[in-house]
Design an enzyme around this catalytic site. Structure first.
Site, PDB file in Angstrom:
ATOM      1  N   LYS A  22     -19.811   1.731   9.139  1.00 34.39           N
ATOM      2  CA  LYS A  22     -18.811   2.190  10.101  1.00 34.39           C
ATOM      3  C   LYS A  22     -18.254   3.557   9.701  1.00 34.39           C
ATOM      4  CE  LYS A  22     -14.344   0.762   9.742  1.00 34.39           C
ATOM      5  NZ  LYS A  22     -13.290   1.793   9.800  1.00 34.39           N
ATOM      6  N   ASN A  23     -17.744   3.670   8.470  1.00 33.99           N
ATOM      7  CA  ASN A  23     -17.021   4.890   8.091  1.00 33.99           C
ATOM      8  C   ASN A  23     -17.954   6.099   8.038  1.00 33.99           C
ATOM      9  OD1 ASN A  23     -14.694   3.443   8.024  1.00 33.99           O
ATOM     10  ND2 ASN A  23     -14.674   3.167   5.803  1.00 33.99           N
ATOM     11  N   CYS A 118      -0.502   4.112   8.625  1.00 34.25           N
ATOM     12  CA  CYS A 118      -1.027   2.844   9.158  1.00 34.25           C
ATOM     13  C   CYS A 118      -0.479   1.745   8.257  1.00 34.25           C
ATOM     14  CB  CYS A 118      -2.556   2.854   9.161  1.00 34.25           C
ATOM     15  SG  CYS A 118      -3.262   2.665   7.540  1.00 34.25           S
ATOM     16  N   ARG A 123      -1.011   7.542   4.388  1.00 37.34           N
ATOM     17  CA  ARG A 123      -2.273   8.201   4.778  1.00 37.34           C
ATOM     18  C   ARG A 123      -2.059   9.687   5.064  1.00 37.34           C
ATOM     19  NH1 ARG A 123      -5.784   4.065   6.342  1.00 37.34           N
ATOM     20  NH2 ARG A 123      -7.475   5.488   5.889  1.00 37.34           N
ATOM     21  N   ASP A 306     -11.631  -1.126  -0.397  1.00 34.88           N
ATOM     22  CA  ASP A 306     -11.910  -1.835   0.853  1.00 34.88           C
ATOM     23  C   ASP A 306     -12.446  -3.239   0.615  1.00 34.88           C
ATOM     24  OD1 ASP A 306     -13.101   1.090   2.693  1.00 34.88           O
ATOM     25  OD2 ASP A 306     -11.106   0.421   2.084  1.00 34.88           O
ATOM     26  N   ARG A 398     -13.051  -3.850  15.078  1.00 33.12           N
ATOM     27  CA  ARG A 398     -13.213  -2.434  14.753  1.00 33.12           C
ATOM     28  C   ARG A 398     -14.296  -2.246  13.693  1.00 33.12           C
ATOM     29  NH1 ARG A 398      -8.157   0.348  12.718  1.00 33.12           N
ATOM     30  NH2 ARG A 398      -9.781   1.898  12.613  1.00 33.12           N
TER      31      ARG A 398
HETATM   32  C1  EPZ Z   1     -11.505   6.496   3.777  1.00 35.00           C
HETATM   33  O1  EPZ Z   1     -10.160   6.706   4.138  1.00 35.00           O
HETATM   34  C2  EPZ Z   1     -11.940   5.216   4.472  1.00 35.00           C
HETATM   35  N1  EPZ Z   1     -11.831   5.387   5.918  1.00 35.00           N
HETATM   36  C3  EPZ Z   1     -11.054   4.059   4.027  1.00 35.00           C
HETATM   37  O2  EPZ Z   1     -11.563   2.880   4.636  1.00 35.00           O
HETATM   38  C4  EPZ Z   1     -11.182   3.915   2.506  1.00 35.00           C
HETATM   39  O3  EPZ Z   1     -10.321   2.881   2.068  1.00 35.00           O
HETATM   40  C5  EPZ Z   1     -10.793   5.232   1.835  1.00 35.00           C
HETATM   41  O4  EPZ Z   1     -11.622   6.303   2.350  1.00 35.00           O
HETATM   42  C6  EPZ Z   1     -10.960   5.176   0.318  1.00 35.00           C
HETATM   43  O5  EPZ Z   1     -12.275   4.852   0.009  1.00 35.00           O
HETATM   44  C7  EPZ Z   1     -12.764   6.118   6.580  1.00 35.00           C
HETATM   45  O6  EPZ Z   1     -13.678   6.684   5.989  1.00 35.00           O
HETATM   46  C8  EPZ Z   1     -12.617   6.184   8.076  1.00 35.00           C
HETATM   47  P1  EPZ Z   1      -8.740   8.963   1.147  1.00 35.00           P
HETATM   48  P2  EPZ Z   1      -9.430   8.121   3.778  1.00 35.00           P
HETATM   49  O7  EPZ Z   1      -8.504  10.264   1.802  1.00 35.00           O
HETATM   50  O8  EPZ Z   1     -10.417   9.205   3.876  1.00 35.00           O
HETATM   51  C9  EPZ Z   1      -4.277   9.858  -0.307  1.00 35.00           C
HETATM   52  C10 EPZ Z   1     -11.456   0.866   5.846  1.00 35.00           C
HETATM   53  O9  EPZ Z   1     -10.890  -0.225   5.689  1.00 35.00           O
HETATM   54  N2  EPZ Z   1      -4.427  11.148   0.400  1.00 35.00           N
HETATM   55  O10 EPZ Z   1      -9.797   8.848   0.104  1.00 35.00           O
HETATM   56  O11 EPZ Z   1      -8.201   8.197   4.584  1.00 35.00           O
HETATM   57  C11 EPZ Z   1      -4.207   8.704   0.698  1.00 35.00           C
HETATM   58  O12 EPZ Z   1      -2.902   8.527   1.149  1.00 35.00           O
HETATM   59  C12 EPZ Z   1     -10.711   2.154   5.541  1.00 35.00           C
HETATM   60  O13 EPZ Z   1     -12.638   1.019   6.259  1.00 35.00           O
HETATM   61  C13 EPZ Z   1      -3.391  12.072   0.333  1.00 35.00           C
HETATM   62  O14 EPZ Z   1      -2.363  11.828  -0.300  1.00 35.00           O
HETATM   63  O15 EPZ Z   1      -9.061   7.854   2.253  1.00 35.00           O
HETATM   64  C14 EPZ Z   1      -4.683   7.529  -0.112  1.00 35.00           C
HETATM   65  O16 EPZ Z   1      -3.598   6.985  -0.850  1.00 35.00           O
HETATM   66  C15 EPZ Z   1      -9.312   1.894   5.005  1.00 35.00           C
HETATM   67  N3  EPZ Z   1      -3.521  13.244   1.006  1.00 35.00           N
HETATM   68  C16 EPZ Z   1      -5.700   8.145  -1.065  1.00 35.00           C
HETATM   69  O17 EPZ Z   1      -5.452   9.562  -1.068  1.00 35.00           O
HETATM   70  C17 EPZ Z   1      -4.666  13.557   1.724  1.00 35.00           C
HETATM   71  O18 EPZ Z   1      -4.740  14.662   2.308  1.00 35.00           O
HETATM   72  C18 EPZ Z   1      -7.160   7.907  -0.653  1.00 35.00           C
HETATM   73  O19 EPZ Z   1      -7.316   8.424   0.620  1.00 35.00           O
HETATM   74  C19 EPZ Z   1      -5.705  12.594   1.764  1.00 35.00           C
HETATM   75  C20 EPZ Z   1      -5.565  11.403   1.084  1.00 35.00           C
END
Ligand code: EPZ
Length: 420
Positions: A22-23, A118, A123, A306, A398
């Site tokens: 999906k992602n 969310c 996020r 995840d 989803r």
């Molecule tokens: C992706 O989310 C995935 N979603 C998430 O899957 C997954 O849990 C996550 O990566 C970690 O592997 C998709 O790809 C659509 P991050 P993403 O940016 O990109 C902080 C699922 O269930 N952060 O690696 O949003 C953030 O708040 C979903 O399929 C900042 O602070 O994850 C988080 O605490 C849930 N500032 C951490 O980093 C930023 O600009 C990891 O976020 C970006 C992120």
């Protein structure tokens, strides 16, 4: 809203097909913006998130052809008509924020709604925006939207945390930028590597995908390609925990251990037997109770956040106490109170959950709060005494294609009840 009724029905057996990721698919769809020529994606999972993003891309002028019963998407961005990704669409699907990098990379302008938080956390997107500014974009926040514009110039971008989304947005922004972009502390997830592979097949010049340092040399333009979406490692891990909870032995068709090594090590520590087969991965419960195992989630190649909820559901039945540390998101234990309602012994304190296994759980009406919490409750219900009703299962649709059919084919008693 629909709900799903699960009843304990003994050990599982049979095969379960693992769909495309999906992602990864969502980011590949966003990357179609970068080329005038069509990007064709195969092995596309049939999920509501894919439909939601298709609608957003169509609002930008991208033609989205659905072939092969929705398993193939032909995306053509030859005629972009808008650079505005509307709040109404982005709020439904956070991954839509990843049109930002491709849009400004291709057109020099993007107006994208901030995705907002969310259930699992704030996020933030500050890493994405700081990276674009470093590449010379003018970035303003106005009325809940990111207004980004300018011709991007390659530079060095370093992330404070290996953010998956930020790495993917900046990588897409950099492929058509002038000069070379170096991303330091890049995400190493297979999804991010797969996106880089597709961009390279489209003519991008990217080195170091899958390592913490990526080098992207800007090119004048990209051409089309056909790309097969990689196996969904999170769906794979989810279903691998099913025999860990309900017992028995299943074969995950298309499963690849290399996508989930850290997870498989913990599953084996708990006592499950994992065997690579010609068709994928076999997972067998040894009988009796699994052993409690400690887990700390981490960016790839660590234990995936995840799969934390699903692993917790499995630990609820294990012998001993397991400590689960959630280091990626600030509020990702919402499945815990629901599992407790089923009789689980879980103590949450900040980012740590202590799970002391019990002999069995009792079915109960429970509520889903996010995609992975939802499925952990379904899994727990498969080994609970009596009936478990999981409400608000739109989250599940989803991310899990034909979940009831797939689990029922393994012998589980899982059925959907149409909501009011
Ligand atoms: C992706 O989310 C995935 N979603 C998430 O899957 C997954 O849990 C996550 O990566 C970690 O592997 C998709 O790809 C659509 P991050 P993403 O940016 O990109 C902080 C699922 O269930 N952060 O690696 O949003 C953030 O708040 C979903 O399929 C900042 O602070 O994850 C988080 O605490 C849930 N500032 C951490 O980093 C930023 O600009 C990891 O976020 C970006 C992120």
């Amino acid at each position: 809203m629909d709900s799903i009724i699960v009843k304990g029905n003994g050990p599982l057996s049979g095969q379960i097909p693992i769909a495309g990721a999906k992602n990864t698919c969502l980011k590949l769809m966003c990357a179609s913006i970068l080329s005038e020529e069509p990007l064709t994606l195969t092995n596309v999972p049939r999920l509501s998130d894919v439909k939601t993003l298709s609608a957003l891309l169509e609002s930008l002028g991208i033609e989205v052809g659905r072939l092969n019963d929705g398993r193939t998407l032909a995306l053509s961005a030859s005629n972009l008509t808008s650079s505005l990704a509307h709040y109404d669409m982005v709020r439904k699907l956070r991954a839509s924020f990843n049109v930002l990098g491709p849009l400004i990379g291709r057109t020099g302008e993007a107006i994208v709604s901030l995705p907002g938080g969310c259930a699992i956390g704030a996020r933030a997107v500050d890493f994405h925006l700081a990276g674009l500014e470093k590449m010379g974009a003018k970035v303003e926040l106005k009325d809940g939207y990111v207004h980004a514009s300018g011709d991007l110039v390659g530079t060095e971008v370093e992330f404070p945390f290996p953010s998956v989304g930020a790495t993917e947005n900046i990588m897409c922004a950099a492929v058509l930028a002038k000069g070379t972009t170096v991303i330091r502390n890049a995400a190493r997830e297979p999804d991010t590597q797969a996106l880089a592979d597709c961009l390279i097949a489209m003519g991008a010049d990217i080195e170091g995908a899958g390592t913490e340092t990526m080098v992207i040399r800007g090119v004048d333009g990209l051409h089309g390609t056909t790309h097969r979406v990689i196996t969904d490692r999170i769906e794979l891990g989810t279903y691998m925990t099913a025999p860990g909870i309900a017992g028995g032995e299943i074969e995950c068709i298309g499963g690849r251990r290399d996508l989930l090594e850290a997870f498989c090590v913990k599953m084996e520590e708990a006592g499950l037997e994992i065997t690579e087969t010609e068709k994928g991965l076999k997972v067998r419960h040894p009988g009796g109770r699994l052993k409690a195992v400690d887990v700390t989630t981490a960016p790839y190649p660590g234990f995936p956040t995840d799969l934390q909820a699903q692993f917790m559901a499995m630990m609820c039945f294990a012998e001993g106490t397991s400590t689960l540390e959630e280091t990626i998101f600030e509020n990702r234990f919402m499945h815990a109170p629901e599992l407790i309602r089923m009789g689980a012994n879980v103590e949450v304190s900040g980012g740590t959950a202590k799970v002391t296994g019990v002999e069995g759980l009792k079915g109960a009406p429970v509520m889903a709060t996010d995609l992975r919490a939802s499925v952990s409750l379904i899994l727990a219900g498969m080994a609970a005494e009596g009936e478990t009703q999981v409400n608000r299962v739109y989250h599940l649709d989803r991310g899990y294609e034909q979940l009831e059919e797939k689990l029922s084919a393994l012998g589980a008693t899982v059925k959907r009840v149409e909501g009011s």
